[in-house]
Design an enzyme around this catalytic site. Sequence first.
Site, short mmCIF file in Angstrom:
data_model
loop_
_atom_site.label_atom_id
_atom_site.label_comp_id
_atom_site.label_asym_id
_atom_site.label_seq_id
_atom_site.Cartn_x
_atom_site.Cartn_y
_atom_site.Cartn_z
N GLY A 13 0.57 -3.26 -8.74
CA GLY A 13 0.76 -2.25 -7.72
C GLY A 13 0.02 -2.66 -6.46
N LEU A 14 0.75 -3.09 -5.46
CA LEU A 14 0.16 -3.59 -4.21
C LEU A 14 0.27 -2.50 -3.15
CD1 LEU A 14 -1.15 -6.02 -2.83
CD2 LEU A 14 1.13 -6.88 -2.30
N SER A 15 -0.85 -1.87 -2.85
CA SER A 15 -0.85 -0.68 -1.99
C SER A 15 -0.99 -0.99 -0.51
CB SER A 15 -1.99 0.25 -2.41
OG SER A 15 -3.24 -0.37 -2.15
N GLY A 16 -1.36 -2.23 -0.19
CA GLY A 16 -1.68 -2.54 1.20
C GLY A 16 -3.15 -2.40 1.48
N VAL A 18 -7.37 -3.53 0.25
CA VAL A 18 -8.09 -4.75 -0.12
C VAL A 18 -8.17 -4.93 -1.63
CG1 VAL A 18 -10.36 -3.61 -0.03
CG2 VAL A 18 -10.18 -6.09 0.30
N ASP A 19 -8.34 -3.85 -2.38
CA ASP A 19 -8.51 -3.97 -3.83
C ASP A 19 -7.28 -4.55 -4.52
OD1 ASP A 19 -11.09 -2.93 -3.68
OD2 ASP A 19 -10.39 -0.86 -3.88
N MET A 39 4.42 1.26 -3.87
CA MET A 39 4.89 2.61 -4.19
C MET A 39 4.79 3.52 -2.97
SD MET A 39 3.03 3.25 -7.86
CE MET A 39 1.77 1.98 -7.74
N CYS A 104 -1.78 11.91 -10.75
CA CYS A 104 -0.99 10.82 -10.17
C CYS A 104 -1.07 9.58 -11.05
CB CYS A 104 -1.46 10.51 -8.76
SG CYS A 104 -0.60 9.11 -7.98
N GLY A 128 -5.51 -2.13 -8.83
CA GLY A 128 -6.81 -2.49 -8.29
C GLY A 128 -7.91 -1.51 -8.67
N CYS A 200 -4.52 11.24 -0.86
CA CYS A 200 -3.72 10.37 0.01
C CYS A 200 -2.74 11.15 0.89
CB CYS A 200 -2.98 9.33 -0.81
SG CYS A 200 -1.54 9.95 -1.70
#
EC number: 2.8.1.13
Length: 363
Positions: A13-16, A18-19, A39, A104, A128, A200
């Site tokens: 899961g790449l959120s944008g 750093v983690d 996502m 979530c 992350g 969020c």
Amino acid sequence: MKNLNKNTKIIVGLSGGVDSSVATLLLLKQGYQVEALFMKNWEEDDKSGYCSVEQDLSDAQKIADKLDVKLHAVNFSADYWNDVFIHFLKEHKKGRTPNPDVLCNQKIKFRVFLEHALSLGADKIATGHYARIAEKNGTYQLKTGLDDSKDQSYFLHLLNQYQLSKSLFPLGEINKIDVRNIAIENGFVTANKKDSTGICFIGERNFSEFLATYLSKQQGDIVDEQGQFIKHHQGLAFYTIGQRKGLKIGGGFGKSGEPWFVADKCIERNELMIVQGNHALLYHQILSASKPHWISTPPTLPLMCSAKIRYRQQSQSCMISQNDNKQIKVVFKQLQRAITPGQSIVFYDNKTCLGGAIIEFRL
């Protein structure tokens, strides 16, 4: 991770942020087949710029391009609305304080995302999160992250055995400062990006103003512990136990001159009770909690362990026993400040997260 076959396909899961950027890099360095998925869980952006889906997607794409990883972008906002946000609103309408991040993770990141990733051919997913997974004799345990200051096991306590068996947490053994340094060393656009805080879908907006766009205001009385009227409130949904900010009552009003805090909500009378300073009414030692969830085999009760009633709190010694009404009773060794109905209580045995429950009321 060390025991996985190098042909294992992992979708992270790449959120944008750093983690997840560093998590993706670490998986690649381990030699796995890695793809990424962004996502979109909320349709509306935070106008202040701290919760911009467009910016986050752009950053995620830059990381994916830099690492030569395929990026899938998927809109889960309908699932989030139905499975997380509606519950969030219902709880606030009841005067309770839910934790949407916990839901979530259970409903979206480790169910909808997991199911979608598996449909894309993934063997496992990764995120992350600062937490660890241990497996022994086919049973999975959720462990706290090595970096105690960033440990996120509190938010993951509703995960089940299947979800843990299909998940990886590459940052579990790493300190946050090292994650930042890895991002800087690799020239990631996310290296110095601000960590997301709060909920969020609210971002940096005023919480009460945001909530007021979905829930109608219901004016009632704010009273002190003696029942003396102080001023009006606009709805119990807009306050939480232990809250100080937003009451707009000067410390000079009252006997002690100390700050005022929310001590209780009376739903029947639509009344908010506030007290000053470290008042005794802010502290309780016993609570009742519903819907207990145990990550592995349910323990035999009564059980001595430790618990957190909020994120970032130090674990507190307690005893769990069974109530007659299928709820559990938790007795702490020491008084706890601002025990809040609707919030999660999460249980630990040293570094192992046992599970958790929903706080119903204080005793």
